[in-house]
Design an enzyme around this catalytic site. Structure first.
Site, PDB file in Angstrom:
ATOM      1  N   HIS A 184     -19.165  10.249 -12.434  1.00  0.00           N
ATOM      2  CA  HIS A 184     -19.141   8.869 -12.925  1.00  0.00           C
ATOM      3  C   HIS A 184     -20.432   8.167 -12.521  1.00  0.00           C
ATOM      4  O   HIS A 184     -21.080   7.512 -13.344  1.00  0.00           O
ATOM      5  CB  HIS A 184     -17.930   8.147 -12.357  1.00  0.00           C
ATOM      6  CG  HIS A 184     -17.771   6.745 -12.821  1.00  0.00           C
ATOM      7  ND1 HIS A 184     -17.540   6.417 -14.141  1.00  0.00           N
ATOM      8  CD2 HIS A 184     -17.811   5.569 -12.139  1.00  0.00           C
ATOM      9  CE1 HIS A 184     -17.455   5.109 -14.254  1.00  0.00           C
ATOM     10  NE2 HIS A 184     -17.613   4.566 -13.056  1.00  0.00           N
ATOM     11  N   HIS A 206     -18.188   3.496  -5.169  1.00  0.00           N
ATOM     12  CA  HIS A 206     -19.453   3.520  -5.914  1.00  0.00           C
ATOM     13  C   HIS A 206     -19.933   2.101  -6.152  1.00  0.00           C
ATOM     14  O   HIS A 206     -19.236   1.142  -5.835  1.00  0.00           O
ATOM     15  CB  HIS A 206     -19.326   4.302  -7.220  1.00  0.00           C
ATOM     16  CG  HIS A 206     -18.318   3.763  -8.194  1.00  0.00           C
ATOM     17  ND1 HIS A 206     -16.956   3.761  -7.943  1.00  0.00           N
ATOM     18  CD2 HIS A 206     -18.473   3.231  -9.441  1.00  0.00           C
ATOM     19  CE1 HIS A 206     -16.326   3.246  -8.992  1.00  0.00           C
ATOM     20  NE2 HIS A 206     -17.222   2.907  -9.893  1.00  0.00           N
ATOM     21  N   ASP A 217     -17.231  -3.971 -10.223  1.00  0.00           N
ATOM     22  CA  ASP A 217     -15.789  -4.144 -10.101  1.00  0.00           C
ATOM     23  C   ASP A 217     -15.200  -3.365  -8.928  1.00  0.00           C
ATOM     24  O   ASP A 217     -13.987  -3.428  -8.690  1.00  0.00           O
ATOM     25  CB  ASP A 217     -15.084  -3.777 -11.414  1.00  0.00           C
ATOM     26  CG  ASP A 217     -15.367  -2.355 -11.881  1.00  0.00           C
ATOM     27  OD1 ASP A 217     -16.457  -1.839 -11.597  1.00  0.00           O
ATOM     28  OD2 ASP A 217     -14.499  -1.758 -12.546  1.00  0.00           O
ATOM     29  N   HIS A 218     -16.047  -2.661  -8.182  1.00  0.00           N
ATOM     30  CA  HIS A 218     -15.607  -1.966  -6.982  1.00  0.00           C
ATOM     31  C   HIS A 218     -16.311  -2.491  -5.725  1.00  0.00           C
ATOM     32  O   HIS A 218     -15.787  -2.320  -4.625  1.00  0.00           O
ATOM     33  CB  HIS A 218     -15.856  -0.459  -7.111  1.00  0.00           C
ATOM     34  CG  HIS A 218     -15.049   0.175  -8.196  1.00  0.00           C
ATOM     35  ND1 HIS A 218     -13.880   0.860  -7.963  1.00  0.00           N
ATOM     36  CD2 HIS A 218     -15.238   0.208  -9.545  1.00  0.00           C
ATOM     37  CE1 HIS A 218     -13.381   1.298  -9.103  1.00  0.00           C
ATOM     38  NE2 HIS A 218     -14.182   0.909 -10.078  1.00  0.00           N
ATOM     39  N   ASP A 239     -13.358   6.062  -9.314  1.00  0.00           N
ATOM     40  CA  ASP A 239     -13.413   6.429 -10.729  1.00  0.00           C
ATOM     41  C   ASP A 239     -13.696   7.915 -10.934  1.00  0.00           C
ATOM     42  O   ASP A 239     -13.955   8.341 -12.056  1.00  0.00           O
ATOM     43  CB  ASP A 239     -14.479   5.600 -11.448  1.00  0.00           C
ATOM     44  CG  ASP A 239     -14.035   4.160 -11.663  1.00  0.00           C
ATOM     45  OD1 ASP A 239     -12.874   3.834 -11.318  1.00  0.00           O
ATOM     46  OD2 ASP A 239     -14.837   3.344 -12.153  1.00  0.00           O
ATOM     47  N   HIS A 264      -8.354   2.433 -11.137  1.00  0.00           N
ATOM     48  CA  HIS A 264      -7.966   1.643 -12.311  1.00  0.00           C
ATOM     49  C   HIS A 264      -6.570   2.014 -12.782  1.00  0.00           C
ATOM     50  O   HIS A 264      -6.108   3.134 -12.592  1.00  0.00           O
ATOM     51  CB  HIS A 264      -8.941   1.885 -13.468  1.00  0.00           C
ATOM     52  CG  HIS A 264     -10.300   1.313 -13.260  1.00  0.00           C
ATOM     53  ND1 HIS A 264     -10.622   0.010 -13.589  1.00  0.00           N
ATOM     54  CD2 HIS A 264     -11.424   1.870 -12.746  1.00  0.00           C
ATOM     55  CE1 HIS A 264     -11.900  -0.210 -13.293  1.00  0.00           C
ATOM     56  NE2 HIS A 264     -12.403   0.909 -12.776  1.00  0.00           N
ATOM     57  N   HIS A 268     -20.614   0.109  -8.741  1.00  0.00           N
ATOM     58  CA  HIS A 268     -20.297  -0.775  -9.859  1.00  0.00           C
ATOM     59  C   HIS A 268     -19.637  -2.062  -9.370  1.00  0.00           C
ATOM     60  O   HIS A 268     -18.867  -2.059  -8.400  1.00  0.00           O
ATOM     61  CB  HIS A 268     -19.405  -0.059 -10.875  1.00  0.00           C
ATOM     62  CG  HIS A 268     -20.118   1.013 -11.633  1.00  0.00           C
ATOM     63  ND1 HIS A 268     -19.482   2.007 -12.336  1.00  0.00           N
ATOM     64  CD2 HIS A 268     -21.455   1.250 -11.788  1.00  0.00           C
ATOM     65  CE1 HIS A 268     -20.368   2.804 -12.892  1.00  0.00           C
ATOM     66  NE2 HIS A 268     -21.577   2.366 -12.581  1.00  0.00           N
TER      67      HIS A 268
END
Length: 283
Positions: A110, A54, A58-59, A134, A173, A56
């Site tokens: 998410h 996805h 941090d990905h 996520d 995570h 975001h």
């Protein structure tokens, strides 16, 4: 197929999947490009593709730098918001990297464009692997941000929970300990939760990752996959599965806010080498 589990940032995981015959490698959620390329170089593999779950940061934050450093790199995902995306994937689409098959599974909840990736090799003794980002984590799931509880329920129950129970789950995570503490609050008499929590506490003490789990294990202790179980319904005061999930998400957020904030771990400096059946610390 080898899966390199790479801990980055504060509690994220990115993955390097290696086709051992061709030495081709596919990255999942390439958040830190320099670390990824360092490990790919050490392994002597050619990184050809990035699968992003996805959009975001941090990905997906490493996609642009990787694309700059590796001309021709394919950056794939299901959401146009993904940085440096070269092709948008569709639900049910299948990819092939040497002997590794990839089935793309759209799992909104998410984010509306969240894609999970189911990988397997024909005629292999190793179990398949799910890279769930996520959408699903060990004993939990990501916050519901962009879609309805019904959509999230369908993603978890109709799509992911129907994969083979031996499937290894590689999530985005390291939230296992707090997830299990919440799961124990939901189902205090669940022996599977109690056993897994003790195991996760030992992993935390040893500062090593808790991934992968298996889908069959998740069905025993992950409350977000157990929304039709009596104790979970009782905890939420709801009976309709999507409503049970809605309350679980809300209560999990409250639980997170009342818990101590996570501290940076030394595991953010670790990279572990995993086969799909066993794990070895990287030398």
């Amino acid at each position: 197929m080898k899966v390199k589990v790479i801990s980055v940032l504060e509690d994220n995981y990115m993955y390097l999947v290696i086709e051992e015959r061709t030495r081709e490698a596919v990255a999942v959620d390439a958040a830190v490009p320099t670390r990824l390329l360092e490990i790919a170089g050490r392994e002597g593999v050619s990184l050809t593709t990035v699968l992003t779950t996805h959009h975001h940061w941090d990905h997906a934050r490493g996609n642009a730098e990787l694309a700059r450093l590796l001309p021709g790199l394919a950056v794939l995902g299901a959401d146009e918001r993904i940085c440096a995306l070269t092709r948008r994937l569709a639900h049910g689409e299948e990819l092939l990297f040497g002997a590794i098959h990839v089935r793309c599974l759209l799992t909104p909840g998410h984010t509306s464009g969240h894609m999970s990736y189911f990988l397997w090799e024909d005629n292999s003794l190793d179990p398949p692997a799910l890279f769930s980002g996520d959408a699903l984590s060990v004993a939990g799931c990501g916050w519901r941000l962009e879609d309805t509880a019904q959509q999230m329920y369908q993603s978890l129950t109709d799509i992911l929970a129907n994969l083979p129970p031996e499937t290894k789950v590689f999530c985005g995570h390291e939230h296992t300990l707090s997830n299990l503490e919440f799961a124990q609050q939901v189902e205090p008499c669940n022996d599977h939760v109690r056993t897994k929590l003790a195991w996760a506490q030992k992993r935390e003490e040893d500062d090593v990752p808790t991934v992968p789990s298996t889908l069959g294990e998740e069905l025993l202790y992950n409350p977000f996959l157990r929304v039709e179980e009596g104790p979970v319904r009782q905890f939420t005061g709801q009976t309709a599965p999507a409503q049970v999930l809605e309350v679980l998400c809300r209560e999990r957020a409250k639980f997170q806010h009342t818990s101590e904030p996570p501290q940076p771990q030394a595991r953010a400096l670790l990279a572990l080498q995993w086969g799909l059946l066993s794990a070895l610390r990287q030398k």
